[in-house]
Design a protein around this motif. Structure first.
Motif, PDB file in Angstrom:
ATOM      1  N   VAL A   1      48.260  60.826  47.883  1.00 27.07           N
ATOM      2  CA  VAL A   1      47.955  62.245  48.125  1.00 27.07           C
ATOM      3  C   VAL A   1      46.996  62.307  49.313  1.00 27.07           C
ATOM      4  CG1 VAL A   1      47.229  64.410  47.055  1.00 27.07           C
ATOM      5  CG2 VAL A   1      48.102  62.552  45.614  1.00 27.07           C
ATOM      6  N   PRO A   2      47.498  62.313  50.527  1.00 25.84           N
ATOM      7  CA  PRO A   2      46.627  62.250  51.715  1.00 25.84           C
ATOM      8  C   PRO A   2      45.599  63.371  51.798  1.00 25.84           C
ATOM      9  CG  PRO A   2      48.902  61.779  52.301  1.00 25.84           C
ATOM     10  CD  PRO A   2      48.926  62.246  50.880  1.00 25.84           C
ATOM     11  N   ASP A   3      45.923  64.565  51.267  1.00 23.24           N
ATOM     12  CA  ASP A   3      44.976  65.675  51.339  1.00 23.24           C
ATOM     13  C   ASP A   3      44.207  65.852  50.037  1.00 23.24           C
ATOM     14  OD1 ASP A   3      47.088  66.519  49.778  1.00 23.24           O
ATOM     15  OD2 ASP A   3      47.295  68.491  50.724  1.00 23.24           O
ATOM     16  N   VAL A   4      43.981  64.756  49.303  1.00 21.80           N
ATOM     17  CA  VAL A   4      43.333  64.841  48.000  1.00 21.80           C
ATOM     18  C   VAL A   4      41.968  65.500  48.066  1.00 21.80           C
ATOM     19  CG1 VAL A   4      42.381  62.508  48.184  1.00 21.80           C
ATOM     20  CG2 VAL A   4      42.706  63.525  45.932  1.00 21.80           C
ATOM     21  N   ALA A   5      41.242  65.314  49.168  1.00 19.94           N
ATOM     22  CA  ALA A   5      39.902  65.891  49.285  1.00 19.94           C
ATOM     23  C   ALA A   5      39.932  67.413  49.332  1.00 19.94           C
ATOM     24  CB  ALA A   5      39.198  65.344  50.524  1.00 19.94           C
ATOM     25  N   GLU A   6      41.091  67.995  49.561  1.00 22.68           N
ATOM     26  CA  GLU A   6      41.216  69.447  49.637  1.00 22.68           C
ATOM     27  C   GLU A   6      41.717  70.058  48.338  1.00 22.68           C
ATOM     28  OE1 GLU A   6      43.841  70.218  52.886  1.00 22.68           O
ATOM     29  OE2 GLU A   6      42.772  68.865  54.253  1.00 22.68           O
ATOM     30  N   ARG A   7      41.798  69.251  47.288  1.00 22.74           N
ATOM     31  CA  ARG A   7      42.421  69.718  46.054  1.00 22.74           C
ATOM     32  C   ARG A   7      41.443  69.723  44.874  1.00 22.74           C
ATOM     33  NH1 ARG A   7      48.115  69.628  45.994  1.00 22.74           N
ATOM     34  NH2 ARG A   7      48.997  68.961  47.997  1.00 22.74           N
TER      35      ARG A   7
ATOM     36  N   THR B   1      38.559  55.157  29.931  1.00 18.43           N
ATOM     37  CA  THR B   1      38.321  54.225  31.041  1.00 18.43           C
ATOM     38  C   THR B   1      39.224  54.546  32.221  1.00 18.43           C
ATOM     39  OG1 THR B   1      39.854  52.657  30.000  1.00 18.43           O
ATOM     40  CG2 THR B   1      37.501  52.365  29.572  1.00 18.43           C
ATOM     41  N   TRP B   2      40.459  54.968  31.944  1.00 16.33           N
ATOM     42  CA  TRP B   2      41.378  55.346  33.012  1.00 16.33           C
ATOM     43  C   TRP B   2      40.859  56.574  33.760  1.00 16.33           C
ATOM     44  CZ3 TRP B   2      44.253  59.646  34.253  1.00 16.33           C
ATOM     45  CH2 TRP B   2      45.229  59.471  35.246  1.00 16.33           C
ATOM     46  N   MET B   3      40.384  57.559  33.006  1.00 21.67           N
ATOM     47  CA  MET B   3      39.856  58.767  33.651  1.00 21.67           C
ATOM     48  C   MET B   3      38.612  58.459  34.468  1.00 21.67           C
ATOM     49  SD  MET B   3      40.443  62.128  31.280  1.00 21.67           S
ATOM     50  CE  MET B   3      39.658  61.525  29.806  1.00 21.67           C
ATOM     51  N   ASP B   4      37.755  57.577  33.958  1.00 23.19           N
ATOM     52  CA  ASP B   4      36.565  57.198  34.726  1.00 23.19           C
ATOM     53  C   ASP B   4      36.969  56.577  36.066  1.00 23.19           C
ATOM     54  OD1 ASP B   4      34.835  58.072  32.790  1.00 23.19           O
ATOM     55  OD2 ASP B   4      34.515  56.099  31.885  1.00 23.19           O
ATOM     56  N   ALA B   5      37.972  55.712  36.025  1.00 24.06           N
ATOM     57  CA  ALA B   5      38.424  55.059  37.260  1.00 24.06           C
ATOM     58  C   ALA B   5      39.043  56.070  38.217  1.00 24.06           C
ATOM     59  CB  ALA B   5      39.427  53.954  36.924  1.00 24.06           C
ATOM     60  N   ALA B   6      39.865  56.974  37.688  1.00 21.64           N
ATOM     61  CA  ALA B   6      40.494  57.988  38.532  1.00 21.64           C
ATOM     62  C   ALA B   6      39.453  58.936  39.117  1.00 21.64           C
ATOM     63  CB  ALA B   6      41.540  58.761  37.727  1.00 21.64           C
ATOM     64  N   ARG B   7      38.454  59.277  38.311  1.00 21.61           N
ATOM     65  CA  ARG B   7      37.401  60.166  38.801  1.00 21.61           C
ATOM     66  C   ARG B   7      36.607  59.496  39.927  1.00 21.61           C
ATOM     67  NH1 ARG B   7      32.023  61.428  37.959  1.00 21.61           N
ATOM     68  NH2 ARG B   7      31.549  63.680  38.066  1.00 21.61           N
ATOM     69  N   ARG B   8      36.270  58.216  39.752  1.00 20.41           N
ATOM     70  CA  ARG B   8      35.541  57.497  40.805  1.00 20.41           C
ATOM     71  C   ARG B   8      36.362  57.435  42.089  1.00 20.41           C
ATOM     72  NH1 ARG B   8      34.381  53.892  36.552  1.00 20.41           N
ATOM     73  NH2 ARG B   8      35.960  52.447  37.351  1.00 20.41           N
ATOM     74  N   ALA B   9      37.663  57.219  41.945  1.00 20.48           N
ATOM     75  CA  ALA B   9      38.529  57.172  43.126  1.00 20.48           C
ATOM     76  C   ALA B   9      38.533  58.511  43.848  1.00 20.48           C
ATOM     77  CB  ALA B   9      39.946  56.774  42.714  1.00 20.48           C
ATOM     78  N   ALA B  10      38.592  59.603  43.075  1.00 22.14           N
ATOM     79  CA  ALA B  10      38.587  60.933  43.689  1.00 22.14           C
ATOM     80  C   ALA B  10      37.264  61.200  44.413  1.00 22.14           C
ATOM     81  CB  ALA B  10      38.836  61.987  42.616  1.00 22.14           C
ATOM     82  N   LEU B  11      36.157  60.822  43.783  1.00 25.12           N
ATOM     83  CA  LEU B  11      34.859  61.011  44.427  1.00 25.12           C
ATOM     84  C   LEU B  11      34.774  60.198  45.718  1.00 25.12           C
ATOM     85  CD1 LEU B  11      32.532  60.832  41.279  1.00 25.12           C
ATOM     86  CD2 LEU B  11      33.046  62.873  42.639  1.00 25.12           C
TER      87      LEU B  11
ATOM     88  N   VAL C   1      36.284  64.130  47.129  1.00 26.00           N
ATOM     89  CA  VAL C   1      36.435  65.304  46.271  1.00 26.00           C
ATOM     90  C   VAL C   1      35.086  65.605  45.616  1.00 26.00           C
ATOM     91  CG1 VAL C   1      37.662  66.312  44.313  1.00 26.00           C
ATOM     92  CG2 VAL C   1      38.834  64.681  45.812  1.00 26.00           C
ATOM     93  N   PRO C   2      34.534  66.798  45.790  1.00 28.58           N
ATOM     94  CA  PRO C   2      33.260  67.129  45.127  1.00 28.58           C
ATOM     95  C   PRO C   2      33.426  67.096  43.607  1.00 28.58           C
ATOM     96  CG  PRO C   2      33.763  68.705  46.883  1.00 28.58           C
ATOM     97  CD  PRO C   2      35.004  67.884  46.667  1.00 28.58           C
ATOM     98  N   SER C   3      32.379  66.709  42.904  1.00 26.96           N
ATOM     99  CA  SER C   3      32.474  66.571  41.449  1.00 26.96           C
ATOM    100  C   SER C   3      32.814  67.889  40.763  1.00 26.96           C
ATOM    101  CB  SER C   3      31.156  66.025  40.892  1.00 26.96           C
ATOM    102  OG  SER C   3      30.076  66.890  41.196  1.00 26.96           O
ATOM    103  N   ASP C   4      32.401  69.020  41.330  1.00 32.44           N
ATOM    104  CA  ASP C   4      32.694  70.324  40.721  1.00 32.44           C
ATOM    105  C   ASP C   4      34.182  70.664  40.759  1.00 32.44           C
ATOM    106  OD1 ASP C   4      30.053  70.667  40.169  1.00 32.44           O
ATOM    107  OD2 ASP C   4      29.651  72.053  41.816  1.00 32.44           O
ATOM    108  N   HIS C   5      34.939  69.922  41.555  1.00 33.34           N
ATOM    109  CA  HIS C   5      36.376  70.186  41.657  1.00 33.34           C
ATOM    110  C   HIS C   5      37.200  69.204  40.828  1.00 33.34           C
ATOM    111  CE1 HIS C   5      35.680  73.140  44.826  1.00 33.34           C
ATOM    112  NE2 HIS C   5      34.872  72.273  45.406  1.00 33.34           N
ATOM    113  N   ILE C   6      36.533  68.407  39.998  1.00 36.38           N
ATOM    114  CA  ILE C   6      37.230  67.462  39.125  1.00 36.38           C
ATOM    115  C   ILE C   6      37.067  67.935  37.687  1.00 36.38           C
ATOM    116  CG2 ILE C   6      37.414  65.068  38.365  1.00 36.38           C
ATOM    117  CD1 ILE C   6      36.145  64.232  41.009  1.00 36.38           C
TER     118      ILE C   6
END
Length: 477
Positions: free
Chosen positions: A436-442, A451-461, A465-470
């Motif tokens: 998702v190349p534009d992930v920072a805009e989503r 544990t999977w969500m923690d890993a996905a959240r860290r990847a998004a950050l 991606v600002p934490s308020d958008h997760i």
């Protein structure tokens, strides 16, 4: 990375009606400042409790060893009592607090407050006993026996302490994992008993409870507020909702190995203010075990006529779903959770689900207002046969102009990652950025194993991606 476009299988489309007016309704979200206000109120309660202790001679009593032990014991007991009541209130499922915090965050705070309260409770017992023993010739054990047998309300308080010990011991993660959810849930109810049994002791012998009219009013009000919250929101509101919308099982469908969907319907479904992505607490009146509620997310957007839930078999409660008979009466609590369209802050959205966590993601894909290209769905599973709702997701994505991507394979060994082993050469953030190349805009909605969500959240950050958008929801208590 293993990316597969899953073809639509030859299965009938979901039978849900699709009234656009109903599906476009958005849940009114409580502003997040409510969380800050409630946290401030929490600290005000603790400060007021401490002020009562000071006003009633707590500091002056620190001049001797016995006085210091007894006075400090009184303070720890007061704070433990206040925290115990806060803990009860946190899980009373008061709608405004639940919507502001999210039930997963409330559960984590409840756990932290609970263990703190329990530690302070034992500090209170030890310090009070030592303080009284310092002024008597009977010794520590003689003083303890005298306190329990001869002070008003102490036998009840001792029984309450035993009940709280049982709750805390079974809440330790190692012990919790060894218990069935049903057993843990039943034992956890003893927390209410423990809080109730402690009340007479505090009101009959507690100096800070009896020292002034203001103290007495404060403590009675605190207990009354917590009792009212439990009676109204844990008992009254769910009973009223179940009577207002009498639900029954309409159909039961096997979605795959160990995965079952249950569709419920009934007069008044349209009155339930529930949104795609949210979960409810469900009780199926089909025999023993009906009294224990289980949290299941909607796996289809509500259409005003039916509600559908889907669960993997992980215990007695979920195993019962596969044998459920149509016509079974259903009781509900909720809806709960902040994983719904109302928390959305951006037009573009990334939906990520793993395993059975895809169920609310599938509902969100169906329920989100979107234009072609607005939504990307990333579906993670261990193997092809574990892609629950792959066909429905494929069809929904095609219908709405969304992009649907599957990520298949056993997890990366040796590190916490949301990726399969085939993508081990990439960092979690690199892989997410490639998909998702534009992930920072989503906005990002996550659901899966913790544990999977923690890993996905860290990847998004890491992708900006600002934490308020997760947005995510945890079901591990």
């Amino acid at each position: 990375m293993t990316t597969i476009n899953v073809p639509a299988p030859a299965v009938p489309a979901p039978t849900h009606a699709d009234p656009a007016a109903y599906r476009s309704r958005a849940v009114r979200t409580v502003p997040r400042w409510w969380r800050d206000a409630s946290a401030a109120a929490f600290w005000v309660v603790l400060l007021w409790v401490t002020a009562l202790w000071v006003a009633n001679g707590g500091v002056q009593d620190l001049g001797s060893v016995a006085g210091a032990l007894t006075s400090t014991g009184r303070l720890t007991g007061l704070i433990a009592s206040a925290l115990l009541l806060v803990q009860v209130f946190l899980m009373a499922r008061v709608p405004w607090f639940e919507q502001a915090w999210g039930q997963d965050e409330l559960a984590r705070t409840h756990r932290l407050v609970g263990f703190t309260s329990f530690n302070l409770l034992w500090a209170h017992i030890v310090l009070i006993t030592l303080g009284y023993a310092a002024g008597t010739p009977t010794g520590i054990w003689g003083t303890l026996v005298d306190l329990v047998l001869h002070y008003p309300g102490m036998l009840l308080a001792t029984a309450g302490t035993v009940a709280l010990c049982l709750v805390v011991v079974t809440s330790v993660r190692r012990a919790r994992r060894r218990l069935r959810y049903e057993s843990w849930h039943l034992i956890h109810l003893y927390g209410y008993l423990g809080a109730g049994l402690a009340l007479p002791h505090q009101l009959w012998t507690g100096q800070e409870f009896l020292a002034s009219t203001a103290s007495t009013i404060f403590w009675w009000s605190l207990y009354a507020a917590c009792a009212a919250a439990v009676l109204v929101f844990r008992i009254g509101v769910p009973a009223w909702r179940s009577l207002r919308a009498p639900l029954r099982v309409a159909s039961v469908v096997t979605e795959g190995p160990g995965v079952t969907s249950v569709v419920v319907a009934g007069r008044g479904v349209e009155k339930l203010d529930v949104a795609a992505g949210q979960f409810l607490q469900w009780r199926f009146l089909d025999g023993p075990g009906w009294s224990r509620a289980h949290p299941y997310s909607l796996s289809a957007a509500p259409d005003g006529r039916t509600l559908r839930i889907t669960a993997a078999e992980v215990g007695d409660g979920t195993a019962r779903l596969a044998t459920m008979e149509p016509g079974t009466r259903v009781l509900i609590e909720g809806p709960y959770g902040r994983l719904h369209p109302g928390v959305r802050t951006r037009r573009k959205v990334l939906l990520m689900g793993a395993g059975i966590g895809i169920t609310p993601i599938r509902a969100l894909l169906e329920g989100l207002d979107q234009d072609p290209g607005d939504v990307v769905v990333v579906h993670r599973a261990h193997s092809r046969d574990q892609f629950v709702f792959a066909g429905e997701l494929f069809e929904l994505a095609r219908e709405k102009g969304a992009r649907y991507v599957t990520v298949e394979g056993p997890r990366v060994p040796g590190r916490d990652s949301w990726l399969p082993a085939a993508a081990a050469h990439l960092t979690d953030a690199q892989a997410l950025g490639q998909l998702v190349p534009d992930v920072a805009e989503r906005d990002i909605f996550l659901c899966g194993a913790p544990t999977w969500m923690d890993a996905a959240r860290r990847a998004a950050l890491d992708c900006g991606v600002p934490s308020d958008h997760i947005h995510l929801e945890l079901f591990e208590y």
